[in-house]
Every structure is written in structure tokens, then in C-alpha cells.
Write an enzyme that holds these catalytic residues in place. Structure first.
Site, PDB file in Angstrom:
ATOM      1  N   HIS A   1       0.732  -1.095   0.119  1.00  0.00           N
ATOM      2  CA  HIS A   1       0.156   0.004   0.086  1.00  0.00           C
ATOM      3  C   HIS A   1       0.819   1.528   0.025  1.00  0.00           C
ATOM      4  O   HIS A   1       1.911   1.091   0.402  1.00  0.00           O
ATOM      5  CB  HIS A   1      -0.815   0.105   1.381  1.00  0.00           C
ATOM      6  CG  HIS A   1      -0.286  -0.269   2.618  1.00  0.00           C
ATOM      7  ND1 HIS A   1      -0.020  -1.396   2.988  1.00  0.00           N
ATOM      8  CD2 HIS A   1       0.291   0.798   3.186  1.00  0.00           C
ATOM      9  CE1 HIS A   1       0.523  -1.242   4.267  1.00  0.00           C
ATOM     10  NE2 HIS A   1       0.679   0.094   4.432  1.00  0.00           N
TER      11      HIS A   1
ATOM     12  N   CYS B   1       0.841   2.763  11.647  1.00  0.00           N
ATOM     13  CA  CYS B   1       1.924   2.564  10.770  1.00  0.00           C
ATOM     14  C   CYS B   1       2.538   3.844   9.828  1.00  0.00           C
ATOM     15  O   CYS B   1       1.536   4.694  10.000  1.00  0.00           O
ATOM     16  CB  CYS B   1       1.426   1.439   9.714  1.00  0.00           C
ATOM     17  SG  CYS B   1       0.379   1.762   8.628  1.00  0.00           S
TER      18      CYS B   1
END
Length: 647
Positions: A67, A175
């Protein structure tokens, strides 16, 4: 909006093959592009690779979720691929990954798509669901399985939250991009808590902001907190509570162990300013830690040095028509406007080294380290010693400020460990009295001891730079300029730029014009300009999509924004990077040979008027750019017919 609204049939590949990670990411990028999600596929693939450098996006059990938030994404989207033979993606369990979901998120997108993506991450924690997807015979069945699982797991009605204060364990997950691992860790911790009988609430600090935020009442009533994050999380609200800090991947892979440590009372108590030494960070090398601390200082320092440096340069520019032999000593303050700019710029510029030291220390020891680092940096600039507490002409300068930042941070960390043995009743006065008082005193003693020695080294380095001439100066110019083109914003580029900005400070701490800074800036300008020239004069070297984007590099390069060259370097690194590196090195060498010097740390062509020997500086830039263009045109093969406009 549901998951299947983001995942289109044309963005799904079943029975795919890829020999390695790079090939898998290329296929997923192509799927995203087919679905119309991307404006620049090469840049999106590069952003995926950059995310992988921060830690693998493979989560184990055969699943990976590459991603990226990227400027190359036109609209949010998903791509999915099944690789029956598996791909080595560096999964924590050492097993190949077979099911891939690639996430494309716009850099400035809203929150809705991120919430939908978080649902997918939660569903992928179910091994049965993953097995069904891997066995799906066709794309229609693949999409139907996702839709069925989402409707079952996330019905339209909302489930009421448990009563505030009833949670045994709280968590915060984050994250680097705030897209996938953030939500997966939260789901894993909450599921594990449910299985173990210890209710867990997880706050997600994703790209759309904090969700499911922990309340003061919940924090006060819980047994402890788990911070599963790969980026900084403010710990001040958890002061005095048991707290574990771990990488976000640990929240996914071993949630039961983390919860058990908290409920069994094995988590250390959070002190304000807990740093890496209090965490379960595992796997971070000393070199990486030092680099991270240094970059924190540099990133906070740059606004001061750039803003202040350019204002000082403008002051000299305004005085250029008024200077003569009689008033040369006042150059930069002769006219009222110039004096104003030089004063304001000087104040900002003088904060450079204390800010550098302060934020290095902040990165090491959190907020308690800031005061010690800032004061240490200021003492390095003044050159204070026990013999001359008010300062001396032998300033420790840039090197002293670097040392002050690291020493100040680690001194405060040591203080925190010593204070762990104090009575609990004194917890409240540690951050407001003990840490700042003892930290500033200790760094003052240390800096007064080492300033004379560091000052001599700093003076010797400054004198050596000023005395460079002939071959040695030309070689230095080629090296620092070439470094600007090696990774175009990476560690080599940052190291060269840091060296250039350091050379703007004299041994006495004042602002000066620097030949090194001139070579550094010209080295960073060449790559985008060389690529733009190649797009103009050799258009058949690039596909249409790349060539059209190449013309904007004229503006990027002239403004000293090296990053404009990154998409082209990522698409063809073996040809683009060497061409740009040689062109930049040539420009830096010529800049040194022509005796050019620059008093500003940024600005591109807008600060050319304040460059020493500006005409020859422009000639050096043109020569380096043409060399880069010629080499790129020579080494890069013409694009395939139909992809570009030929001559």
C-alpha cells in the site's frame, strides 16, 4: 460505499505469476492503472517500494497488502492478485505470499475510502476467508465472497461500544502510512482480548486521523496500554500507566503475548519522555537510530536556515548598488531595507544550530531532552568554556551542535533511568523540575569541557574548506554535487545538503558565502533539467506518459527541486541515475573551478543574483545539464513504436 466499490473486476488477476517482489508490485501497479486509479504508474510503484523499505507489508499466512499514499493516485482503489505458486515477500512467518491486495490512496484524499480499506484488513485476519479467496474459480466468485463477508462482519447498524472504563487493556496502533497495518493490528489486539477474556479497545491513528479515541476515564481505569506503532505517538496522556511500545507488526503477529504482559503487570511504567530504550522495538540497528535522530534535527533546522539564509542573501542583493570602498564593512546593512532583512534573517539563521541540537535530543529522549539539547547547541555556538563562560571566538559550531544534540538526549535518558528509583510521590516533579534542571546543568558542564577541543577541530575544518583551491576544490565540488544526484532525496542527497548548509557557518558562527553550498545546489538542479532537455530534444526516448510529465522538470530543476527526476530514475535507474550523476558532478566541478560561492541554502535561479560570479555559475549549470542530457540520450533506447512520438 463498500469494499467492492473500490475493487473493480479489471483490477483482479487470478492465477498470476511473479518471480520476485518487484515483479509482483509491477503487476499490481498495472492492475491499478487498468482500473483508472493512477496518473503516474512509475511513481506509484516507486512509492510502493519506498513503503516496503520501512518494513514488509506481508502479514503472514500467505497474505500481503502492499500500500502507498501517493501523488500518483487519481482516485482510491484496490487491486487483487492470487499467485498460486507464491512470492517471497519477506513475510514474518517465512512463508511465500499468495493472496495480494494492493491499496492506492490519494496523498490528500478524504477519510471514507480509508475506513472501507480498514474493513478489508479486518476480514483478512480470518484464515477461512483467505482460503476461500485463494480457491475462487473466477473473478465474479472472488468479488461475491468479499461482499458476503463484509455484509456479515459489518452490517449497516452499529454495535454499541462497551461501557467506558470496562477495558482491561487499551491500545494505540499506527503504521507509517496509516492505511493497512494500523487497522489490522487494532483488529488483532481486540480479537485476542476477546478470546482471552480481557476486553481491549484500540485507537487507530490512521491517515484519516485518530479513530476510536481513548478517553481519560478509560485510560485511568485500564491495567495498561499497548502502543503498536512504527511512528511517533504522543505518550503524555499515559504518564504513570504501565505501557508497552512495540512495532505495529508485533500487534498483528503476537497480540496474546502483549496483552498477557500487560495484565500480568510486566509492562514498564510510562514516564513522560519514555524513549526507545523503554520499548520492545527489536530489529532496529544503531546506525538507523542515529540516522533517524539526526534527520529529526535536520528537518526542524531547515526552515530556519533556508528562511534566514535567503533573507540575508536578499539583504546583500539590495545593497549591491550602494556598496563602495568606504562602506564595504557595512555591506548588507547600508540601506534601511537591507538592514531590516539582514537583521530578521540573522535572527532566524542564528537559531539553526540550537534547533538542530534540540530536536536531535528530542528524538532521543522525547520532550525532557529538548531543553538540554537546545542549551547544548547554544553553548556550542558561543564556544563557552570554564575559563570564558560567556563565550569565546573559538566556537564549536556545527560539529559541536551535533554532539550537543546526541549528548543532551542520552544524558536525559540516563537521568530518567536514575530517577526510576525515586519515590513514586516525586513522579510529578520529574518532568518539570528534575529533568530540565539536571539536564541543562549536565550538558553545560560537558559542553564547557569539550568546546575548546571541538572548536579547534571546527576551526581547522572551516579553514581547510576556505583554503581549498585547484584540483582539491574541483574534486570536492564534483563529489558533493554528484551525491545530490545519486538518490535524489535519500541519505546520500541529504548528507551532501547537510554538508553544504554546514559550510554556510563560519568558525565564529556567522553566516558566510560558501563554494561548497554553490556546488551542492547546482548538483541538485541538474537532474530535473537534464531530463526535461532530453524530453524536448530526444522525445522518442520516453513513452508519451513520461515525456509529457518531463517538461515540468524545467521548473522543478530551476527551483532546486531534485525530486522532479525521481519518477524517471525509478522507471530506468541504470541509465537515468548515472547520466544525472555525471552531469551533476561536472556542474559542481565547474562551479568550484569558476570560484562561485553562495550565501543562501536554497532558492535555485531566484538566488543567482547573490551568487559570487553568477554568469559562470549559470554556465556551469548549463554545461552539466547538457552533459546529463547527452549521456541519457546516448544510453537510453528509443521507446517502442506506438508509445512515443518519433522524429
Amino acid at each position: 460505499m463498500r469494499i467492492t466499490d473500490l475493487l473493480r473486476p479489471e483490477a483482479i488477476a487470478l492465477g498470476a505469476e511473479a518471480k520476485d517482489k518487484g515483479a509482483a508490485l509491477s503487476l499490481l501497479t498495472d492492475l491499478q492503472n487498468r482500473a483508472g486509479c493512477l496518473s503516474d504508474p512509475a511513481r506509484y510503484r516507486r512509492d510502493l517500494l519506498e513503503r516496503e523499505k520501512q518494513g514488509t507489508t506481508a502479514i503472514g499466512d500467505g497474505v500481503a497488502v502492499p500500500h502507498a499514499k501517493s501523488e500518483a493516485v487519481k482516485r482510491p482503489g484496490l487491486a487483487a492478485a492470487v499467485f498460486p505458486k507464491g512470492v517471497d515477500f519477506g513475510a514474518p512467518d517465512g512463508q511465500p505470499s499468495r493472496l495480494f491486495f494492493a491499496i492506492a490512496a490519494p496523498a490528500g484524499g478524504g477519510d471514507t475510502h480509508l475506513e472501507i480499506l480498514s474493513r478489508l484488513m479486518v476480514l483478512l485476519m480470518d484464515p477461512g476467508f483467505v482460503s476461500e479467496l485463494l480457491a475462487a474459480p473466477d473473478i465474479d466468485r472472488f468479488l461475491a465472497l468479499i461482499d458476503r463477508a463484509e455484509r456479515k462482519k459489518f452490517p449497516e447498524e452499529t454495535t454499541p461500544e462497551p461501557r467506558q472504563g470496562s477495558y482491561r487493556v487499551l491500545a494505540v496502533t499506527a503504521c507509517p502510512t496509516g492505511i493497512a497495518h494500523t487497522y489490522m493490528a487494532a483488529e488483532a489486539l481486540e480479537r485476542a482480548g476477546e478470546r482471552m477474556g480481557f476486553p481491549v479497545k484500540a485507537e487507530t491513528q490512521g491517515s484519516g486521523g485518530a479513530k476510536n479515541v481513548l478517553t481519560p476515564e478509560e485510560i485511568a481505569a485500564c491495567d495498561g496500554i499497548i502502543i503498536a506503532a512504527d511512528r511517533a505517538v504522543d505518550l503524555s496522556r499515559f504518564h504513570g500507566k504501565p505501557l508497552l511500545q512495540v512495532p505495529v507488526s508485533d500487534g498483528i503477529s503476537r497480540p496474546e503475548g502483549l496483552i498477557r504482559r500487560v495484565v500480568e503487570g510486566k509492562a514498564p511504567v510510562c514516564q513522560e519522555g519514555n524513549g526507545p530504550s523503554e520499548s520492545d522495538t527489536g530489529g532496529t540497528g544503531a546506525g538507523r537510530q542515529v540516522y533517524r535522530h539526526l534527520m529529526n534535527g535536520v528537518s526542524h533546522m531547515l526552515p530556519f536556515v533556508i528562511g534566514g539564509g535567503i533573507l540575508i542573501a536578499l539583504a546583500f542583493l539590495l545593497d549591491a548598488g550602494a556598496v563602495n570602498d568606504a562602506n564595504f564593512a557595512d555591506f548588507g546593512t547600508i540601506t534601511p531595507a537591507a538592514a531590516f532583512l539582514k537583521n530578521v534573517g540573522g535572527v532566524a539563521f542564528n537559531f539553526m544550530l540550537p534547533i538542530l541540537a534540540g530536536y536531535i535530543a528530542l528524538s532521543i529522549a522525547d520532550r525532557p531532552g529538548l531543553a538540554a539539547g537546545f542549551v547544548g547547541g547554544a553553548l556550542a555556538v558561543s564556544g563557552a568554556t570554564f575559563a570564558s563562560p560567556g563565550g569565546t571566538d573559538v566556537s564549536a559550531g556545527f560539529l559541536g551542535a551535533l554532539l550537543a544534540g546526541f549528548l543532551g538526549g542520552y544524558l536525559v535518558l540516563g537521568l530518567e533511568k536514575l530517577c526510576d528509583h525515586l519515590p513514586r510521590a516525586l513522579e510529578g516533579i520529574k518532568p518539570v523540575l528534575i529533568y530540565p534542571l539536571a539536564g541543562i546543568l549536565l550538558i553545560g558542564v560537558v559542553m564547557c569541557l569539550i568546546n575548546p577541543f571541538v572548536g579547534l577541530i571546527n576551526t581547522a575544518m572551516t579553514n581547510a574548506l576556505e583554503s581549498l583551491s585547484g584540483t582539491s576544490a574541483i574534486l570536492l565540488g564534483a563529489v558533493v554535487a554528484g551525491m545530490m544526484a545519486i538518490d535524489m532525496g535519500g541519505p546520500f542527497n541529504k548528507a551532501a545538503y547537510l554538508f553544504g548548509t554546514a559550510s554556510l557557518v563560519s568558525a565564529a558562527g556567522g553566516a558566510i558565502s560558501s563554494p561548497v553550498m554553490a556546488a551542492v545546489m547546482i548538483g541538485g538542479m541538474v537532474p530535473p533539467i537534464a531530463i526535461a532537455l532530453t524530453c524536448t530534444f530526444f522525445p522518442n526516448r520516453f513513452p508519451d506518459s513520461e515525456r509529457k510529465n518531463g517538461y515540468v522538470n524545467y521548473v522543478m530543476g530551476l527551483c532546486f527541486i531534485t525530486e522532479g527526476a525521481i519518477p524517471f530514475a525509478a522507471a530506468d535507474p541504470l541509465r537515468v541515475i548515472p547520466s544525472c550523476l555525471i552531469g551533476s558532478a561536472a556542474a559542481g566541478a565547474l562551479s568550484m573551478a569558476f570560484g562561485c560561492a553562495l550565501p543562501a541554502p536554497h532558492g535555485g535561479i531566484f538566488v543567482f543574483p547573490v551568487v559570487q560570479n553568477p554568469g559562470m555559475y549559470a554556465l556551469a549549470l548549463a554545461a552539466g545539464s547538457l552533459i546529463g542530457m547527452a549521456l541519457l540520450a546516448l544510453w537510453k533506447r528509443p521507446a517502442k513504436k506506438g508509445e512515443s512520438h518519433g522524429h
